[in-house]
Design a protein around this motif. Sequence first.
Motif, short mmCIF file in Angstrom:
data_model
loop_
_atom_site.label_atom_id
_atom_site.label_comp_id
_atom_site.label_asym_id
_atom_site.label_seq_id
_atom_site.Cartn_x
_atom_site.Cartn_y
_atom_site.Cartn_z
N GLY A 189 -16.67 -66.80 -85.83
CA GLY A 189 -15.22 -66.82 -86.04
C GLY A 189 -14.71 -68.13 -86.61
O GLY A 189 -13.62 -68.60 -86.25
N GLY A 190 -15.49 -68.75 -87.48
CA GLY A 190 -15.03 -69.97 -88.14
C GLY A 190 -15.27 -71.24 -87.34
O GLY A 190 -14.80 -72.32 -87.72
N THR A 191 -16.01 -71.14 -86.24
CA THR A 191 -16.32 -72.33 -85.47
C THR A 191 -17.72 -72.15 -84.86
O THR A 191 -18.43 -71.22 -85.22
CB THR A 191 -15.22 -72.58 -84.40
N PHE A 192 -18.10 -73.07 -83.99
CA PHE A 192 -19.44 -73.02 -83.38
C PHE A 192 -19.33 -73.07 -81.87
O PHE A 192 -18.53 -73.85 -81.34
CB PHE A 192 -20.28 -74.24 -83.82
N ALA A 193 -20.15 -72.27 -81.19
CA ALA A 193 -20.21 -72.40 -79.72
C ALA A 193 -20.49 -73.85 -79.38
O ALA A 193 -21.30 -74.51 -80.02
CB ALA A 193 -21.29 -71.48 -79.16
#
Length: 468
Positions: free
Chosen positions: A73-77
């Motif tokens: 979703g456009g980011t990283f865990a």
Amino acid sequence: MRILISGGTVVNAGGSVEADVLIDGETVSAVGRGLSRGAGGGSVQVDRTIDASGKLVIPGAIDVHTHMELPFGGTFAKDTFETGTRAAAFGGTTTIIDFAVQTRGRSLREGLDAWHAKAQGNAVVDYGFHMIMSDVTDESLVEMDQLVAEGVTDFKLFTAYPGVFYSDDGAIFRAMQRTATNDGLIMMHAENGMAIDVVAAQAVEAGNTDPYYHGVVRYPIFEGEATNRVIRLAEAAGVPVYIVHLSARDALDAVRGARDRGVNAFAETCPQYLFLSLEDMGNGFEGAKFVCSPPLRTADHQPELWSGLVKDDLQLVATDHCPFDFHDQKQLGQGDFRKVPNGLPGVEDRVDLMHDGGVVGGRISRERWVEIIAAAPARMFGLEGVKGVVAAGADADIVIYDPERRHTISASTHHMNVDYSCYEGRQVVGGSDVVLSRGKVVVENGQFTGARGDGRFLKRRAVGPTLA
Ligand code: URP
Ligand code: ZN
Ligand code: ZN
């Protein structure tokens, strides 16, 4: 280094016994009574004795479903292999199996290499990989065989997330057919993503944009339908199948029905589906903290999931640990729940939640607890005899567990690299006192004593055809 753990109750999935545990280097060399006395009557020479009186001595737990640094979703865990495995160790988990990702249009190899690079030199406890397969092609099917030979034996495919990880039935069936010859295992994220997208778009159009609606639009029947469908595909291919993060009675019914027909269908559930519910997703944008897929269900699904764990229609509990900070990353979904990054933190809490809700709550025995957090994960994912058991010859991944210690779960004290806890303020009974990873004490007195990079990649055996 020789360590003697004395006077505890050794709990394995097969039974409990009052016994000492002798560790020689990285492995357990003996489990039995009176090990402090040597064979000739003298005392055994050890470098250290750990008193486990009044405590349980259990195998280090195994979490077969984590997402360190997952792009989503456009980011990283947010947890890295260092911070995530450190938090895992604090919670009594000494092995994780994380999901490497094949980007659509790229090779499995490229994805796997990227995950090796993230983990190697950073993980503090041992780790393995499954492979997320986003693109089933002639080439990637051939690559599957190679990965199985390298100990990356399982492949996760999705009926959810159209346009991202989604595979159609033909692709899923082809991958399943391949495991009939390479002995791998297909893991399925089973929700009908196409239908969900229709209902989600309708909800947003009607102005229902809060995170709560993430939980509303992903109907349980969509999970039930997809679960039944992928099990039927696996039956047609003549291979076992493993359903990840099962959340709903509709899906459990499909798994139970298949097992009753004699089909090798297996499933995990996660603590969030046993302890949290759709209600937690209310309260405006606060609900974003609980956005994951499948979503939290109404509370009436929970007793059925517990019953599934008791009756072995659900074989194990994993976390699906996939943390995003509330104060920035989850905010991406302001005004549209479809944009909230999907995932919850949990790798640190699973052992204690399952002890508290399961054993202390009177739902499962402590042996079943060890089965679902350690022994079944080892057996089902090619680590039997090495991990998931306290026995001579196994890796000395051991937790000295205080079954009576009370503590309160909170973001202010947890070690996961995320700014909230889904279980904030929940009191649990039971906690890991001392944690050993391959014979080395990595957590003691609430302090981390391990080292970054000590975790090793686990080349796992392929168990597909032997699962029953
Ligand atoms: O919401 C979730 N589960 N995020 C992680 C990705 C997945 O589907 O497991
Ligand atoms: Zn998934
Ligand atoms: Zn996941």
